[in-house]
Design a protein around this motif. Structure first.
Motif, mmCIF file in Angstrom:
data_model
loop_
_atom_site.group_PDB
_atom_site.id
_atom_site.type_symbol
_atom_site.label_atom_id
_atom_site.label_comp_id
_atom_site.label_asym_id
_atom_site.label_seq_id
_atom_site.Cartn_x
_atom_site.Cartn_y
_atom_site.Cartn_z
ATOM 1 N N VAL A 82 0.745 -1.315 0.070
ATOM 2 C CA VAL A 82 -0.199 0.015 0.050
ATOM 3 C C VAL A 82 1.039 1.176 -0.076
ATOM 4 C CG1 VAL A 82 -1.922 1.455 1.073
ATOM 5 C CG2 VAL A 82 -1.797 -1.224 1.197
ATOM 6 N N LEU A 83 0.837 1.785 -1.206
ATOM 7 C CA LEU A 83 1.796 3.036 -1.186
ATOM 8 C C LEU A 83 0.882 4.247 -1.020
ATOM 9 C CD1 LEU A 83 3.407 1.931 -4.499
ATOM 10 C CD2 LEU A 83 4.235 1.539 -2.097
ATOM 11 N N VAL A 84 1.272 5.093 0.014
ATOM 12 C CA VAL A 84 0.348 6.207 0.554
ATOM 13 C C VAL A 84 1.194 7.400 0.216
ATOM 14 C CG1 VAL A 84 -0.668 7.360 2.488
ATOM 15 C CG2 VAL A 84 -0.778 4.878 2.261
ATOM 16 N N THR A 85 0.809 8.153 -0.531
ATOM 17 C CA THR A 85 1.779 9.434 -1.296
ATOM 18 C C THR A 85 1.160 10.653 -0.768
ATOM 19 O OG1 THR A 85 0.694 8.915 -3.501
ATOM 20 C CG2 THR A 85 2.857 7.996 -3.081
ATOM 21 N N ALA A 86 1.444 11.576 -0.108
ATOM 22 C CA ALA A 86 1.179 12.921 0.217
ATOM 23 C C ALA A 86 1.167 13.515 -0.981
ATOM 24 C CB ALA A 86 1.781 13.472 1.405
ATOM 25 N N ASN A 87 0.384 14.582 -1.107
ATOM 26 C CA ASN A 87 0.476 15.476 -2.554
ATOM 27 C C ASN A 87 -0.108 16.850 -2.022
ATOM 28 O OD1 ASN A 87 0.351 16.008 -5.247
ATOM 29 N ND2 ASN A 87 -0.783 14.501 -6.061
ATOM 30 N N ARG A 88 0.432 17.709 -2.867
ATOM 31 C CA ARG A 88 0.043 19.040 -2.854
ATOM 32 C C ARG A 88 -1.449 19.124 -3.233
ATOM 33 N NH1 ARG A 88 4.137 22.695 -3.098
ATOM 34 N NH2 ARG A 88 2.620 24.065 -2.472
ATOM 35 N N PRO A 89 -2.215 20.348 -2.784
ATOM 36 C CA PRO A 89 -3.556 20.319 -3.045
ATOM 37 C C PRO A 89 -3.929 20.528 -4.605
ATOM 38 C CG PRO A 89 -2.854 21.927 -1.353
ATOM 39 C CD PRO A 89 -1.661 21.311 -2.071
ATOM 40 N N PRO A 90 -5.073 20.182 -5.224
ATOM 41 C CA PRO A 90 -5.246 19.928 -6.708
ATOM 42 C C PRO A 90 -5.015 21.386 -7.220
ATOM 43 C CG PRO A 90 -6.993 18.878 -5.491
ATOM 44 C CD PRO A 90 -5.961 19.626 -4.296
ATOM 45 N N GLN A 91 -5.223 22.535 -6.637
ATOM 46 C CA GLN A 91 -5.239 24.059 -7.091
ATOM 47 C C GLN A 91 -3.760 24.275 -7.515
ATOM 48 O OE1 GLN A 91 -6.367 23.120 -4.121
ATOM 49 N NE2 GLN A 91 -6.063 24.575 -2.467
ATOM 50 N N VAL A 92 -2.755 23.556 -6.922
ATOM 51 C CA VAL A 92 -1.430 23.961 -7.236
ATOM 52 C C VAL A 92 -0.693 23.219 -8.293
ATOM 53 C CG1 VAL A 92 -1.008 24.979 -4.853
ATOM 54 C CG2 VAL A 92 -0.277 22.731 -5.408
#
Length: 582
Positions: free
Chosen positions: A115-125
């Motif tokens: 299970v690869l849990v990847t944090a991401n920047r908000p969609p708007q950026v």
């Protein structure tokens, strides 16, 4: 560690919002059966890290921290392969995600629930050129079973809670093979409005289902009803079992060749070279046999009926051009002729006897095959043997048999040399009551030496011994077409050594010292004693065994010629197997 420089801190409601999302995601992962997490330091995934740390301190999960995302993913792979349970890797955004690709590929083909849990920047950026911002949902598309981008943004709290939890449940069900086919890796991408710590040590978040159950219960799939395929055992039948095979589906009376990673349950298996001399009327394939080339040659024989036993969840069919029938429900009828079993048993004894003689002939330089045979004799019931790709797993297959009670693990999905130390570390952490002994080559060791690295606050396995068969280069190529003496001709100069042999200027002893692990160099005769001493050290220990590489092809050739000579000298009645030599 991947900080986000030059960005003004995000404060206020977004901080608590990120903490809430992280708390809900971690809670649902735990409810879904994920108990072990590998965390890679970063900024954007900070809220996930705080929540994981809090719950680890409460004893609700196990947390390991690693700097290198590539290594962390392979540690998780080793854990999941050893236990069969899903393991999660948590990373920050950006290029960190790309480092998960090698382990994801292995997990994909080996059917490991990663299970690869990847944090991401908000969609708007996205698409604005912001730091550490890429379209990271496309990095792993070719290797993962599913990419789940978590939503819930802008919804009322209770609805957002339901959305997040149901999405996590769906991704976990796919990883476990309860949806969309076989088990395998999944990516859960978590857009977070902030990477800052929460404003309070404990975050109040919307509750999940009562009694700690998952939000959405997704039971195991009901096996598809398929038409039974009858296999007549009165015909000369031979089973070839590769990684992932379940031999309990085959009657014990049926002769079988099995790769080292296949659990035999004490069943006697034949030497893989038997297939070069025997002439079965039908071959039954289980799992994914990729270790020996003679399997594909045998399957291609026009006078041999071939059957692949498959559960129907494969996105590949092994040796598809040569398979006559694929079935999920084999039904065996008739009895295996005693004459056929006797012939194969005799042939197996001849092959093993010639290998034994060759290994006891010490007038030649020692090779990795000698290391494998000696190591097999030194294993104990309850040990876990991790085998590196290339020659180590082949040497074990050819030179002896795995002792009863020893579990064998190896990365056979894509069979690469990447991540083997990290995976062995993961297997050792997941199986603290067993001694994990990893047999790898020197290039495999060099490729993943950083897998020995761990933080001062991290748990380090005290039950791992890494045996390095050091032949100063890529020994596997000595046995392939590229290693033929014709390509050592002066016309090619040092080309073979430069692009295949690739010897490295690495002194393993000080490298181990730099990582704080034990090292000892042992000659072959001292290997069993060195293993005993390494077992007693209660820390990671590396045992380096120097061997020769350039004589390996000669050893294989000599054994083959001696078997052929014995075969040719045998009475015709004893050679009724009609040899088909490679």
């Amino acid at each position: 560690m991947r900080p986000e420089g030059g960005i003004r801190p995000e404060a206020g409601p977004t901080t608590d919002q990120a903490a809430l999302v992280a708390a809900v995601v971690v809670d649902e992962l735990v409810r879904g059966g994920v108990r072990t997490f590998l965390y890679c330091p970063g900024s954007r995934n900070g809220p996930l890290g705080f929540e994981l740390s809090r719950r680890a301190e409460a004893g609700e999960l196990r947390l390991h921290v690693r700097l290198d995302e590539r290594s962390a993913a392979f540690v998780a792979l080793g854990m999941a392969k050893s236990t069969g349970a899903p393991v999660a890797v948590v990373t920050t955004s950006g290029s960190a995600v790309a480092n998960l690709a090698p382990a994801a590929a292995e997990a994909d083909y080996a059917r490991i629930p990663l299970v690869l849990v990847t944090a991401n920047r908000p969609p708007q950026v996205l698409g604005t050129g912001a730091s550490q911002t890429v379209d990271q949902t496309r990095y792993l598309l070719g290797q993962v079973r599913h990419v789940q981008v978590l939503g819930g943004g802008g919804e009322p709290p209770e609805q957002a809670n339901a959305t997040l939890r149901s999405q996590v449940c769906r991704a976990l069900a796919i990883a476990a093979g309860r949806l969309m086919g076989a088990p395998g890796p999944v990516q859960i991408d978590v857009p977070l409005p902030s990477g800052l710590p929460p404003s309070a040590r404990r975050i109040r978040f919307p509750k999940g289902r009562p009694q700690g159950g998952p939000w959405t219960r997704i039971p195991a799939r009901t096996p598809r009803r398929t038409t039974a395929h009858r296999i007549d055992l009165t015909r000369r039948t031979l089973v070839v079992a590769g990684d992932g095979a379940d031999l309990t589906r085959i009657p014990e009376q049926v002769p079988c060749i099995a790769e080292p990673t296949v659990p035999t349950g004490g069943r006697t298996v034949l030497h893989p070279w038997v297939l070069d001399y025997a002439r079965p009327e039908q071959l039954v394939v289980l799992g994914r046999p990729t270790l020996h080339r003679n399997v594909s040659r045998a399957l291609a024989r026009p006078d041999t009926t071939t059957v692949l036993v498959s559960d129907g969840d494969d996105d590949w069919v092994y040796a598809a051009p040569s398979i006559d029938t694929v079935t999920a429900q084999p039904v065996f009828t008739g009895e295996t002729p005693r004459s056929w079993t006797g012939e194969l048993t005799h042939l197996d004894e001849v092959i093993r006897d010639h290998w034994s003689r060759a290994l006891h002939h010490r007038a030649r330089p020692l090779t990795g095959a000698d290391v494998a045979a000696t190591l097999l004799s030194a294993l104990r019931p309850g040990d876990i043997l991790w085998l590196g790709a290339s020659n180590p797993i082949r040497d074990v297959s050819l030179t002896g048999t795995v002792p009863h009670g020893v579990q064998v693990l190896s990365s056979r999905g894509v069979a690469g040399i990447d991540g083997n130390i990290s995976s062995a570390v993961g297997a050792a952490l997941a199986s603290p009551s067993a001694t994990v002994i990893a047999l790898i080559g020197d290039l495999t060791f060099a490729h993943d030496a950083s897998g020995l690295m761990s933080g001062h606050l991290e748990q380090v396995p005290d039950n791992l011994v890494v045996v390095v068969s050091n032949d100063a280069g890529g020994g596997i190529f000595e046995l392939l077409e590229q290693g033929h003496p014709a390509y050592r001709h002066h016309e090619f100069g040092d080309t073979f050594e430069r692009i295949y042999g690739t010897p490295q200027h690495i002194d393993i002893a000080p490298l181990c010292q730099a990582y704080g692990v034990s090292h000892r160099k042992a000659h072959l005769e001292a290997l069993p004693d060195s293993l005993d001493k390494a077992r007693a050290e209660n820390r990671i220990a590396v045992v380096e065994v120097p061997v020769a590489r350039t004589t390996l092809r000669d050893v294989h050739t000599a054994v083959r010629h001696s078997i052929d000579a014995t075969w040719d000298a045998a009475p015709a009645a004893a050679r009724s197997l009609e040899p088909s030599r490679a």
